[in-house]
Design a protein around this motif. Sequence first.
Motif, PDB file in Angstrom:
ATOM      1  N   UNK A   5       0.850  -1.180   0.000  1.00 43.39           N
ATOM      2  CA  UNK A   5       0.000   0.000   0.000  1.00 43.39           C
ATOM      3  C   UNK A   5       0.892   1.239   0.000  1.00 43.39           C
ATOM      4  N   UNK A   6       0.651   2.147  -0.929  1.00 44.39           N
ATOM      5  CA  UNK A   6       1.425   3.368  -1.023  1.00 44.39           C
ATOM      6  C   UNK A   6       0.577   4.512  -0.465  1.00 44.39           C
ATOM      7  N   UNK A   7       0.878   4.935   0.794  1.00 41.42           N
ATOM      8  CA  UNK A   7       0.167   6.026   1.436  1.00 41.42           C
ATOM      9  C   UNK A   7       0.729   7.378   1.005  1.00 41.42           C
ATOM     10  N   UNK A   8      -0.011   8.445   1.337  1.00 44.88           N
ATOM     11  CA  UNK A   8       0.557   9.782   1.315  1.00 44.88           C
ATOM     12  C   UNK A   8       1.324   9.951   2.634  1.00 44.88           C
ATOM     13  N   UNK A  58     -12.160   3.861  -2.170  1.00 42.30           N
ATOM     14  CA  UNK A  58     -12.617   5.142  -1.625  1.00 42.30           C
ATOM     15  C   UNK A  58     -11.667   5.722  -0.579  1.00 42.30           C
ATOM     16  N   UNK A  59     -10.450   5.216  -0.561  1.00 37.29           N
ATOM     17  CA  UNK A  59      -9.460   5.719   0.397  1.00 37.29           C
ATOM     18  C   UNK A  59      -9.006   7.132   0.037  1.00 37.29           C
ATOM     19  N   UNK A  60      -8.693   7.908   1.052  1.00 29.61           N
ATOM     20  CA  UNK A  60      -8.172   9.262   0.876  1.00 29.61           C
ATOM     21  C   UNK A  60      -6.695   9.322   1.269  1.00 29.61           C
ATOM     22  N   UNK A  61      -6.284   8.536   2.252  1.00 26.45           N
ATOM     23  CA  UNK A  61      -4.900   8.598   2.735  1.00 26.45           C
ATOM     24  C   UNK A  61      -3.940   7.751   1.906  1.00 26.45           C
ATOM     25  N   UNK A  62      -4.445   6.913   1.021  1.00 24.39           N
ATOM     26  CA  UNK A  62      -3.579   6.073   0.181  1.00 24.39           C
ATOM     27  C   UNK A  62      -3.631   6.544  -1.262  1.00 24.39           C
ATOM     28  N   UNK A  63      -2.556   6.275  -1.991  1.00 27.61           N
ATOM     29  CA  UNK A  63      -2.499   6.596  -3.411  1.00 27.61           C
ATOM     30  C   UNK A  63      -2.815   5.392  -4.280  1.00 27.61           C
ATOM     31  N   UNK A  64      -2.143   4.262  -3.982  1.00 26.22           N
ATOM     32  CA  UNK A  64      -2.262   3.092  -4.857  1.00 26.22           C
ATOM     33  C   UNK A  64      -1.935   1.836  -4.066  1.00 26.22           C
ATOM     34  N   UNK A  65      -2.334   0.703  -4.625  1.00 22.96           N
ATOM     35  CA  UNK A  65      -1.999  -0.581  -4.023  1.00 22.96           C
ATOM     36  C   UNK A  65      -1.411  -1.476  -5.114  1.00 22.96           C
ATOM     37  N   UNK A  66      -0.357  -2.207  -4.744  1.00 22.80           N
ATOM     38  CA  UNK A  66       0.386  -3.036  -5.690  1.00 22.80           C
ATOM     39  C   UNK A  66       0.428  -4.479  -5.196  1.00 22.80           C
ATOM     40  N   UNK A 168      -6.132   2.125  -7.662  1.00 20.46           N
ATOM     41  CA  UNK A 168      -5.830   3.459  -7.158  1.00 20.46           C
ATOM     42  C   UNK A 168      -6.981   3.941  -6.278  1.00 20.46           C
ATOM     43  N   UNK A 169      -6.754   5.050  -5.594  1.00 23.54           N
ATOM     44  CA  UNK A 169      -7.712   5.530  -4.602  1.00 23.54           C
ATOM     45  C   UNK A 169      -8.558   6.675  -5.144  1.00 23.54           C
ATOM     46  N   UNK A 170      -9.274   7.347  -4.212  1.00 23.22           N
ATOM     47  CA  UNK A 170     -10.124   8.487  -4.573  1.00 23.22           C
ATOM     48  C   UNK A 170      -9.471   9.817  -4.204  1.00 23.22           C
ATOM     49  N   UNK A 171      -8.160   9.861  -4.165  1.00 24.38           N
ATOM     50  CA  UNK A 171      -7.506  11.091  -3.717  1.00 24.38           C
ATOM     51  C   UNK A 171      -7.832  12.302  -4.597  1.00 24.38           C
TER      52      UNK A 171
END
Length: 338
Positions: A5-8, A58-66, A168-171
Amino acid sequence: MEYLLRFIQTHETFRLPEIQALADLEGIPMEVISYSLDSPFCTLKLPDDDSARSLLSRSITAKAIYALWGSGPTYPTLHESVLATSTPWWPQFQGQSFKFTIDSFQGSRTHADICELINSFAYMSFTGPVALKNPDMRFCVLEDWAFDAQAHGSSTPQHLYLGRLVGTSQREIVGKYDLKKRRYISTTSMDAELALITANIALARPGAIFYDPFVGTGSFPVACAHFGALAFGSDIDGRAIRGKGGRNLRANFAQYDLAPGFGDSFVADLTNSPLRPGRYLDGIVCDPPYGVREGLKVLGHREKRVGPVYDGPDAHHLQPGRVVSRGWATSILDADCE
């Protein structure tokens, strides 16, 4: 299967609670393998790619998941891990277009370095074409550098990952709800990003009823309505709700086409709430007033008075726009919450 998980790298204390809340909301079994507030990378165990996409949708704190194809402290160990972990998966991706990128957290690479690093994965022998736009597969080498490492002469990251992008997320919606673009705000309007994160942690969802007892200009109810909830709010100061000249709480919902998600609002003192007791609310989200810009207050006078106080022909509590309030100490707030 393991995922990365790639967070901000902001709102660090909110990141994991948000993801855990979304896992509960989606009914996804999730195991956190490694996580640190000092790094935007988190490794998880999830059932499959569909679960990973649902978790992040619908995540806001994450950018993408691999999908995690390998990891290690150096590039040689990363390549060993990739060979040991991902070799059985290569045949199913043969013939598909692909793209490699580099994500260096707290570090940077020259264009020549990037090309050399990407070419070092040539042993994977994918037969499909390289596609820089809209590829079937996106691979990313994620580098975790120590803070200010390159400024102190370090030329190697402290950890490396290779991942295949799954979702990817909802950022992008953070910009949509930016307060600078909102029709009606005040000095205490909650930051749009934090409001959306809070709505996720509180499990705002279609069919749920949410309430903000300090609604003000409606940052929290708008965020809850974005995720499908029906939002209500109240405030001690009706002027904050009514606004002026067409700029008001309801106008914020209309601006984002969320009018169906706005239940109603009313003027009330939380310490003397008119709401019927019972568990009919799915969530209460709020930012209690505090500090210099907006102190804690409840309805009533600082001094004990008997009967209405007149200022002209009408009792002052009946005059339009008049709010009579007294201070509400934090100690009283704590007692009310017990």
